[in-house]
Design a protein around this motif. Structure first.
Motif, short mmCIF file in Angstrom:
data_model
loop_
_atom_site.label_atom_id
_atom_site.label_comp_id
_atom_site.label_asym_id
_atom_site.label_seq_id
_atom_site.Cartn_x
_atom_site.Cartn_y
_atom_site.Cartn_z
N GLN A 241 -1.33 -3.30 11.09
CA GLN A 241 -1.32 -4.08 9.85
C GLN A 241 0.02 -3.95 9.14
O GLN A 241 0.51 -4.91 8.53
CB GLN A 241 -2.46 -3.61 8.93
CG GLN A 241 -3.86 -3.95 9.42
CD GLN A 241 -4.11 -5.46 9.39
OE1 GLN A 241 -3.72 -6.19 10.29
NE2 GLN A 241 -4.78 -5.92 8.34
N ALA A 242 0.61 -2.78 9.20
CA ALA A 242 1.89 -2.55 8.51
C ALA A 242 3.02 -3.38 9.10
O ALA A 242 4.07 -3.54 8.45
CB ALA A 242 2.25 -1.06 8.57
N ALA B 205 0.84 -1.19 0.00
CA ALA B 205 0.00 0.00 0.00
C ALA B 205 0.87 1.25 0.00
O ALA B 205 1.77 1.39 0.84
CB ALA B 205 -0.92 0.00 1.22
N ILE B 206 0.61 2.13 -0.96
CA ILE B 206 1.31 3.41 -1.05
C ILE B 206 0.26 4.50 -0.92
O ILE B 206 -0.70 4.54 -1.68
CB ILE B 206 2.06 3.55 -2.39
CG1 ILE B 206 2.92 2.30 -2.67
CG2 ILE B 206 2.92 4.80 -2.40
CD1 ILE B 206 3.47 2.24 -4.08
N LEU B 207 0.44 5.38 0.06
CA LEU B 207 -0.55 6.41 0.34
C LEU B 207 0.08 7.79 0.25
O LEU B 207 1.22 8.00 0.68
CB LEU B 207 -1.12 6.27 1.75
CG LEU B 207 -1.92 5.04 2.15
CD1 LEU B 207 -1.04 3.82 2.34
CD2 LEU B 207 -2.67 5.33 3.44
N VAL C 12 3.52 -0.88 3.93
CA VAL C 12 2.86 0.43 3.85
C VAL C 12 3.93 1.51 3.71
O VAL C 12 4.88 1.55 4.50
CB VAL C 12 1.97 0.71 5.07
CG1 VAL C 12 1.35 2.11 4.98
CG2 VAL C 12 0.88 -0.34 5.21
N GLN C 13 3.75 2.36 2.72
CA GLN C 13 4.63 3.52 2.54
C GLN C 13 3.78 4.76 2.32
O GLN C 13 2.73 4.69 1.67
CB GLN C 13 5.55 3.33 1.32
CG GLN C 13 6.67 2.34 1.51
CD GLN C 13 7.58 2.31 0.29
OE1 GLN C 13 7.35 1.56 -0.64
NE2 GLN C 13 8.60 3.17 0.29
N LEU D 116 8.35 7.51 1.77
CA LEU D 116 9.15 7.21 2.95
C LEU D 116 9.34 5.70 3.07
O LEU D 116 8.50 4.92 2.61
CB LEU D 116 8.45 7.73 4.21
CG LEU D 116 8.22 9.25 4.30
CD1 LEU D 116 7.39 9.57 5.55
CD2 LEU D 116 9.55 9.99 4.33
N SER D 117 10.42 5.28 3.68
CA SER D 117 10.62 3.86 3.94
C SER D 117 9.54 3.36 4.88
O SER D 117 8.90 4.16 5.58
CB SER D 117 11.99 3.64 4.57
OG SER D 117 12.00 4.17 5.90
N PRO D 118 9.30 2.05 4.94
CA PRO D 118 8.32 1.54 5.89
C PRO D 118 8.59 1.97 7.33
O PRO D 118 7.66 2.27 8.08
CB PRO D 118 8.44 0.02 5.73
CG PRO D 118 8.84 -0.16 4.30
CD PRO D 118 9.79 0.99 4.04
N THR D 119 9.86 2.05 7.72
CA THR D 119 10.20 2.47 9.08
C THR D 119 9.84 3.94 9.31
O THR D 119 9.22 4.31 10.32
CB THR D 119 11.69 2.26 9.36
OG1 THR D 119 12.00 0.86 9.22
CG2 THR D 119 12.06 2.72 10.76
#
Length: 297
Positions: A211-212, A184-186, A219-220, A281-284
């Protein structure tokens, strides 16, 4: 003009490239497979009831062959399919070779046999870019209800609840033993717009964070600081299937859901996905941003 080989013999023409199945054909195959399973019949039992060859039935159910109309009618008779559902499947059979598909989103669309839901259930991976909403597969029930009521202000209570039920049922794809892999990219706007109220948004961001953390969900977020980007024209989903089956692109709009199947469209949207993942952004860092925005609620 045929080519001659080195011995002066005429070489046979190269074999024709097999066209990949269209979205319509894949949907027809999936629905026929589900109908057989609902009827409690094995493929062998169907061949006994209909005289449809076992190999042919397998090809039909895997979208490797378009059923002839008489074959389709025999299968629908065996499965007890009548009325509008039968008419819809016959229409699919007639249009199975057509690529590109605008499917209207009527009030009863969110059913187990609607176009997008059926294809999503067959996919192994989904890349979902959203510019204004949390992706449907990651929405809480309260957030989803606020979205549907906001987007469709004239919908009846029953229509709203039908859509919410369908959206929640779709999320089972993330809970199976072989879950759908979701990327998912938001845009940050999807996190910053208050949908429902502060409590709804706070719960939604908590749910998104949890969830991420799951291994099959990434998620990003594209921050406001990234400026203009290729996702700004609108949301889309890339559905990926088995290696020998091409991707399908789904674009939602007020007119309905548009499926794109041309190879050039698929390449373009996959390229856009790569670009969006690169500027996000990275997932972190995404997790940190979500946690920060959650404090605002």
């Amino acid at each position: 003009m045929q080519e001659k080989d080195g011995m002066g013999e005429i070489s046979p023409p190269p074999p024709a490239k097999r066209q990949p199945p269209t979205v319509r054909l894949r949907r027809l195959a999936a629905e026929l497979r589900h109908l057989r399973q609902e009827a409690g019949l094995s493929q062998a039992e169907v061949t006994e009831k209909t005289d449809v060859n076992l190999a042919t039935l397998h090809r039909i159910e895997t979208a490797k062959a378009k059923p002839q109309l008489r074959t389709l009618n025999a299968l629908l008779d065996a499965y007890g399919v009548t009325g509008n559902r039968r008419a819809d499947l016959i229409t699919l059979q007639k249009e199975a070779k057509q690529r590109g598909w605008l499917h209207g989103f009527e009030a009863d669309l969110p059913s187990p046999y609607s176009a997008y839901i059926g294809l999503e259930a067959e996919a192994r991976q989904a890349i979902n870019y959203e510019s204004l909403f949390i992706p449907g597969l990651l929405q809480t029930e309260d957030y989803a209800r606020a979205v549907v009521r906001g987007v469709r202000p004239t919908a009846t209570d029953d229509e709203v609840e039908t859509r919410i039920t369908a959206r929640m049922q779709r999320q089972a794809l993330l809970e199976s033993d072989t879950p759908l892999r979701l990327w998912a990219i938001l845009d940050q706007a999807a996190l910053s717009r208050t949908v429902g109220n502060d409590a709804v948004m706070r719960d939604q961001l908590v749910h998104l964070s949890r969830q991420a953390q799951r291994p099959h969900i990434t998620v990003q977020v594209i921050p406001f600081s990234a400026g203009a980007h290729p996702g700004m024209p609108g949301s889309f989903i890339v559905l990926k299937f088995d290696a020998d089956s091409p991707d399908a692109i789904h674009i939602d709009s007020m007119a309905g859901g548009l499926f794109l199947e041309k190879e050039t469209d698929i390449q373009q949207y996959n390229h856009i996905c790569e670009h969006l993942r690169a500027i996000a952004l990275s997932p972190t860092d995404t997790a940190a941003l979500i946690a920060s925005l959650r404090e605002d609620y």
